[in-house]
Design an enzyme around this catalytic site. Structure first.
Site, mmCIF file in Angstrom:
data_model
loop_
_atom_site.group_PDB
_atom_site.id
_atom_site.type_symbol
_atom_site.label_atom_id
_atom_site.label_comp_id
_atom_site.label_asym_id
_atom_site.label_seq_id
_atom_site.Cartn_x
_atom_site.Cartn_y
_atom_site.Cartn_z
ATOM 1 N N ASP A 80 -93.678 -41.647 -6.553
ATOM 2 C CA ASP A 80 -93.467 -42.812 -6.259
ATOM 3 C C ASP A 80 -93.075 -43.742 -7.210
ATOM 4 O OD1 ASP A 80 -94.310 -42.045 -3.536
ATOM 5 O OD2 ASP A 80 -96.246 -43.081 -3.647
ATOM 6 N N PHE A 115 -98.541 -42.610 -5.072
ATOM 7 C CA PHE A 115 -98.942 -41.310 -5.806
ATOM 8 C C PHE A 115 -97.707 -40.360 -6.068
ATOM 9 C CE2 PHE A 115 -99.533 -40.298 -1.486
ATOM 10 C CZ PHE A 115 -98.933 -39.071 -1.208
ATOM 11 N N HIS A 148 -91.046 -41.038 4.536
ATOM 12 C CA HIS A 148 -90.575 -39.626 5.044
ATOM 13 C C HIS A 148 -91.367 -38.941 6.105
ATOM 14 C CE1 HIS A 148 -92.487 -39.024 1.400
ATOM 15 N NE2 HIS A 148 -92.781 -37.996 1.318
ATOM 16 N N ARG A 149 -92.669 -39.010 5.783
ATOM 17 C CA ARG A 149 -93.933 -38.385 6.471
ATOM 18 C C ARG A 149 -94.061 -39.219 7.969
ATOM 19 N NH1 ARG A 149 -96.880 -38.496 3.176
ATOM 20 N NH2 ARG A 149 -96.714 -36.454 2.262
ATOM 21 N N ASP A 168 -95.629 -30.444 4.926
ATOM 22 C CA ASP A 168 -95.013 -30.205 3.635
ATOM 23 C C ASP A 168 -93.977 -31.137 3.237
ATOM 24 O OD1 ASP A 168 -95.505 -28.479 1.197
ATOM 25 O OD2 ASP A 168 -93.344 -27.975 1.661
ATOM 26 N N GLY A 202 -105.028 -40.131 2.247
ATOM 27 C CA GLY A 202 -103.881 -40.844 2.746
ATOM 28 C C GLY A 202 -102.775 -40.475 3.882
ATOM 29 N N GLU A 237 -100.220 -21.473 1.291
ATOM 30 C CA GLU A 237 -98.930 -21.912 1.294
ATOM 31 C C GLU A 237 -97.801 -21.064 0.541
ATOM 32 O OE1 GLU A 237 -96.809 -25.734 -1.102
ATOM 33 O OE2 GLU A 237 -98.312 -26.182 -0.023
#
Length: 180
Positions: free
Chosen positions: A141, A138, A164-165, A64, A10, A35
């Site tokens: 959400d 996902f 936001h992404r 991130d 996605g 990470e």
């Protein structure tokens, strides 16, 4: 061409929508970078981008993101994935809804590294925490409402248009055009 260090189809699809006209092909780079633990999304993404560039030897992006709930001091923030897998988004919703202030925001940082430059771009979507609603999306959400609708109630196209992404990717796209 630009490589995206992610295993999330996605996220890759969303990056292609925002960047294909600028960079041509956006390909998945299936690389498991370390990470780091930090309260700073930009620091986490930048570290991942640097490490991923070193492994790929080509320009790469890493993202991130997290859910930041005001009444919970920004929790779960950069630890959102861990918290979701540990206690679940339903528990986060219960904690936030017990508070008067239910404001929250989804934040994402996309980091770009080409060996010479390391840049970060942030996108933010304001909203509030609600009881779970919707079957799509996902993660958090179902409990994140923006303008009266949870992200889980939105179709993918609508969600990606304001996510936001997506906002961070749009800033990256603008920067890449300016740098060309």
């Amino acid at each position: 061409m630009l490589r995206f260090a992610t295993t999330n189809a996605g996220k890759l699809h969303e990056a292609r929508e925002y960047l294909a006209d600028v960079v041509g092909e956006v390909t998945q780079f299936d690389y498991d970078y370390v990470e780091i633990q930090s309260d700073d999304l930009a620091e986490i993404a930048a570290h991942g981008a640097r490490e991923s560039f070193d492994a790929a030897g080509e320009p790469v992006i890493v993202d991130d993101s997290g859910l930041f709930v005001d009444a919970l001091g920004g929790f779960p923030g950069p630890y959102s994935s861990y918290v979701d897998h540990t206690i679940g988004y339903e528990r986060v919703s219960e904690l936030a809804r017990a508070e008067e202030n239910r404001r929250a925001r989804f934040r994402a940082v996309v980091a770009y590294c080409d060996g010479d430059r390391l840049e970060t771009f942030e996108g933010v979507v304001p909203g509030e925490i609600v009881a779970p609603r919707g079957d799509g999306g996902f993660g958090y959400d179902p409990i994140f409402e923006h303008d009266g609708t949870t992200f889980a109630e939105m179709d993918t196209e609508r969600k990606n248009a304001l996510s936001h992404r997506g906002r961070a990717l749009a800033k990256l796209a603008t920067w890449l055009v300016e740098e060309a």
